[in-house]
Design an enzyme around this catalytic site. Sequence first.
Site, short mmCIF file in Angstrom:
data_model
loop_
_atom_site.label_atom_id
_atom_site.label_comp_id
_atom_site.label_asym_id
_atom_site.label_seq_id
_atom_site.Cartn_x
_atom_site.Cartn_y
_atom_site.Cartn_z
N THR A 237 -6.37 -0.37 13.08
CA THR A 237 -6.40 -0.95 14.43
C THR A 237 -5.04 -0.79 15.12
O THR A 237 -4.96 -0.83 16.34
CB THR A 237 -6.73 -2.45 14.39
N GLY A 238 -3.99 -0.64 14.33
CA GLY A 238 -2.64 -0.53 14.88
C GLY A 238 -1.95 -1.88 15.03
O GLY A 238 -0.77 -1.94 15.34
N LEU B 15 1.24 -2.45 12.70
CA LEU B 15 2.43 -1.70 13.09
C LEU B 15 2.95 -2.09 14.47
O LEU B 15 4.15 -2.02 14.72
CB LEU B 15 2.14 -0.20 13.05
N ARG C 205 -5.63 0.81 -6.12
CA ARG C 205 -4.40 1.40 -5.58
C ARG C 205 -3.89 2.53 -6.47
O ARG C 205 -3.18 3.43 -6.03
CB ARG C 205 -3.28 0.35 -5.48
N GLY D 177 0.78 -1.25 0.00
CA GLY D 177 0.00 0.00 0.00
C GLY D 177 0.80 1.28 0.00
O GLY D 177 0.31 2.33 -0.42
N PHE E 69 -13.82 3.56 5.17
CA PHE E 69 -12.93 2.69 4.40
C PHE E 69 -12.49 3.49 3.18
O PHE E 69 -13.31 3.91 2.37
CB PHE E 69 -13.60 1.38 3.98
P1 IMP Z 1 -4.14 -2.27 10.98
O1 IMP Z 1 -3.31 -3.45 11.31
O2 IMP Z 1 -5.59 -2.49 11.34
O3 IMP Z 1 -3.65 -0.96 11.55
O4 IMP Z 1 -4.21 -2.18 9.43
C1 IMP Z 1 -3.22 -1.65 8.67
C2 IMP Z 1 -3.41 -2.08 7.25
O5 IMP Z 1 -4.78 -2.30 6.95
C3 IMP Z 1 -2.97 -1.00 6.30
O6 IMP Z 1 -1.64 -1.16 5.93
C4 IMP Z 1 -3.90 -1.19 5.14
O7 IMP Z 1 -3.34 -2.11 4.23
C5 IMP Z 1 -5.14 -1.82 5.70
N1 IMP Z 1 -6.24 -0.83 5.85
C6 IMP Z 1 -6.70 -0.32 7.00
N2 IMP Z 1 -7.69 0.56 6.77
C7 IMP Z 1 -7.85 0.60 5.44
C8 IMP Z 1 -8.72 1.36 4.57
O8 IMP Z 1 -9.56 2.18 4.99
N3 IMP Z 1 -8.57 1.13 3.24
C9 IMP Z 1 -7.68 0.24 2.73
N4 IMP Z 1 -6.83 -0.46 3.50
C10 IMP Z 1 -6.92 -0.29 4.85
MG MG Z 2 -1.95 -2.70 3.39
#
Ligand code: IMP
Ligand code: MG
Length: 173
Positions: A102-103, A106, A163, A42, A150
């Site tokens: 959600t974090g 990372l 993308r 991404g 989203f």
């Molecule tokens: P996390 O682990 O929930 O913080 O998600 C991080 C990853 O989820 C990001 O690198 C994105 O690839 C994907 N993601 C989270 N929210 C979105 C969104 O609103 N659109 C598209 N991808 C998302």
């Molecule tokens: Mg991603």
Amino acid sequence: MRDRITPLLSEAQIRDRVQQLGAQLVKDYAGKDLVVVGLLNGVFPFFADLVRAMAMDFDISFMQVSSYGGGLESTGEVHILKDLDRSIQGRHALVVEDIVDTGLTLFKVSNLLKDREPLSLKICTLLDKPSRRKVAVPVDYVGFTIEDHFVVGYGLDLDGKLRNLPYVGIYHP
Ligand code: IMP
Ligand code: MG
């Protein structure tokens, strides 16, 4: 697909903010041995624009992890699909991500990279959705803080598509 998108951040808005972030990073990392780490897939448009907005010398390396089972929600399981091709030990590492939701992704990636003993580890994200956070992750540089939508475009995908959209839009399922 594209008829379900409403614009959120224009190309001009993104461009201006990326220039500001780049200038800030140049100030903060002046004279330091820096590795800028891009989280694939991404991050690719943001990463390309950001590193070109940083007029200084540093290393670039990419990492790819998978956290999604193809759906819209993070599962919290992180697998390394592609690892860095250089060491960050004793160096300053800056992880660049498209969005922190959600974090969980990372959180795991940070812990994994901290074990490699960088001098410092900081996070830069284009987008931050703080209302969705499940685990606390210190995000040091944020392009834009957004509501719980989203979003797609400028690297962000819906099942691998969209993308290549040059701006960021809200996807209405
Ligand atoms: P996390 O682990 O929930 O913080 O998600 C991080 C990853 O989820 C990001 O690198 C994105 O690839 C994907 N993601 C989270 N929210 C979105 C969104 O609103 N659109 C598209 N991808 C998302
Ligand atoms: Mg991603």
